[in-house]
Design an enzyme around this catalytic site. Structure first.
Site, PDB file in Angstrom:
ATOM      1  N   HIS A 140       0.849  -1.191   0.000  1.00 51.91           N
ATOM      2  CA  HIS A 140       0.000   0.000   0.000  1.00 51.91           C
ATOM      3  C   HIS A 140       0.886   1.243   0.000  1.00 51.91           C
ATOM      4  O   HIS A 140       0.681   2.165  -0.768  1.00 51.91           O
ATOM      5  CB  HIS A 140      -0.923  -0.028   1.223  1.00 51.91           C
ATOM      6  CG  HIS A 140      -1.850   1.147   1.308  1.00 51.91           C
ATOM      7  ND1 HIS A 140      -2.937   1.199   2.134  1.00 51.91           N
ATOM      8  CD2 HIS A 140      -1.830   2.330   0.679  1.00 51.91           C
ATOM      9  CE1 HIS A 140      -3.556   2.367   1.989  1.00 51.91           C
ATOM     10  NE2 HIS A 140      -2.900   3.067   1.128  1.00 51.91           N
ATOM     11  N   GLU A 171       0.668   8.364  -3.667  1.00 57.15           N
ATOM     12  CA  GLU A 171       1.575   7.989  -2.569  1.00 57.15           C
ATOM     13  C   GLU A 171       2.833   8.857  -2.578  1.00 57.15           C
ATOM     14  O   GLU A 171       3.365   9.214  -1.530  1.00 57.15           O
ATOM     15  CB  GLU A 171       1.936   6.498  -2.657  1.00 57.15           C
ATOM     16  CG  GLU A 171       0.771   5.569  -2.330  1.00 57.15           C
ATOM     17  CD  GLU A 171       0.321   5.628  -0.867  1.00 57.15           C
ATOM     18  OE1 GLU A 171       1.178   5.624   0.031  1.00 57.15           O
ATOM     19  OE2 GLU A 171      -0.901   5.695  -0.624  1.00 57.15           O
ATOM     20  N   HIS A 180       3.241  10.963   0.730  1.00 55.23           N
ATOM     21  CA  HIS A 180       4.243  10.392   1.647  1.00 55.23           C
ATOM     22  C   HIS A 180       5.677  10.479   1.119  1.00 55.23           C
ATOM     23  O   HIS A 180       6.607  10.714   1.872  1.00 55.23           O
ATOM     24  CB  HIS A 180       3.915   8.922   1.925  1.00 55.23           C
ATOM     25  CG  HIS A 180       2.546   8.714   2.486  1.00 55.23           C
ATOM     26  ND1 HIS A 180       2.203   9.098   3.766  1.00 55.23           N
ATOM     27  CD2 HIS A 180       1.416   8.183   1.944  1.00 55.23           C
ATOM     28  CE1 HIS A 180       0.927   8.805   3.982  1.00 55.23           C
ATOM     29  NE2 HIS A 180       0.419   8.255   2.904  1.00 55.23           N
TER      30      HIS A 180
END
Ligand SMILES: *[C@@H]1O[C@H](CO)[C@@H](O)[C@H](O)[C@H]1NC(C)=O
Ligand SMILES: *[C@@H]1O[C@H](CO)[C@@H](O)[C@H](O)[C@H]1NC(C)=O
Ligand SMILES: *[C@@H]1O[C@H](CO)[C@@H](O)[C@H](O)[C@H]1NC(C)=O
Ligand SMILES: *[C@@H]1O[C@H](CO)[C@@H](O)[C@H](O)[C@H]1NC(C)=O
Length: 243
Positions: free
Chosen positions: A57, A104, A108
């Protein structure tokens, strides 16, 4: 005056400055490698992934969200990783889209990139893949007989296998279909790392600020109360076979 130059103050100052050197306040100190179980994800998202192994993930620093909006995701920089990305870190909702990776990266990756070890898109994505393959969580669960099944597990059975093998505590998250269902569905497994990529216990109740409405980390179209949360130790755990 004597008091001010006391050894205590000298030590305190030294301790503070060394703490600063190791981790300036804006800097993350831990990384969380999050795996999800496609069947559970897709039962909530109405997708059909046809994948029967744990997929990536994300790789999330413990501090920071969307750290550099001007650092645009550029797939060309990770073109060489494509086969592994597609297999190990697929967009379960749309396998031909790079949208998940872009998401992502912005959320992040741009924060992880504050560390020299992860300061490019290639370093970030390849390190996440490397950690995922090193852990090989899917094989370890199978090897120790935690396999998708119509029978239920206890949380401690699953946790036990992971803790015995890796010698660190994971954070295991379940989907809770309804308050009194008497069962919860295994959804995500997080394994944590120090900034030097050695393993670390995850903090079960630490709330990494990964939530944003409608984002990947907070499933779309799913009521927050029925999304993933830390599995309850006393409720049976369903590990659903691929449909
Ligand atoms: C799922 O994958 C298997 C093996 O790759 C394949 O045989 C099967 O046809 C696929 N099913 C669907 C619905 O795509
Ligand atoms: C944000 O990313 C851009 C593009 O890579 C870079 O030039 C800039 O230095 C970054 N800013 C910060 C604060 O890291
Ligand atoms: C994307 O990355 C490639 C390869 O590094 C580079 O040639 C290209 O200029 C980049 N595109 C943009 C829009 O920055
Ligand atoms: C999947 O992603 C591709 C590439 O971005 C896009 O063209 C396509 O419309 C998407 N499909 C769905 C069902 O969203």
């Amino acid at each position: 005056m004597k008091l001010l130059s006391s050894p205590f103050l000298v030590c305190l100052t030294a301790a503070l400055s060394s703490a600063f050197l190791i981790s300036p306040p804006h800097m993350w100190t831990k990384l969380i490698l999050t795996h999800h179980w496609p069947t559970t994800f897709c039962s909530m998202e109405h997708c059909h992934p046809n994948i029967s192994y744990w997929t990536l993930h994300g790789l999330w620093p413990d501090k920071g969200i969307d750290c550099n909006s001007s650092w645009h995701f550029n797939f060309s920089e990770i073109e060489d990783l494509r086969p592994d990305m597609v297999k190990s870190w697929p967009d379960l909702r749309n396998s031909s889209s790079a949208g998940f990776w872009k998401y992502e990266w912005h959320k992040h990756g741009t924060c992880a990139a504050k560390a020299d070890s992860l300061n490019s898109q290639h370093k970030y994505f390849s390190k996440a893949l490397e950690l995922y393959h090193k852990l090989d969580l899917d094989s370890i669960l199978k090897k120790f007989d935690i396999t998708p099944s119509e029978k239920y597990y206890t949380l401690s059975q699953i946790e036990g296998v992971i803790e015995n093998f890796y010698r660190v505590k994971p954070k295991i998250q379940c989907a809770h279909p309804s308050k009194n269902a008497g069962v919860q569905t295994l959804g995500q497994i997080e394994i944590c790392f120090h900034s030097d990529f050695t393993l670390l216990d995850c903090e079960k109740h630490a709330t990494v600020k990964t939530f944003s409405k409608g984002g990947w980390d907070n499933l779309m179209g799913v009521d927050k109360s029925s999304g993933f949360s830390v599995c309850d130790p006393d409720t049976p755990v369903y590990y659903p076979p691929p449909s």
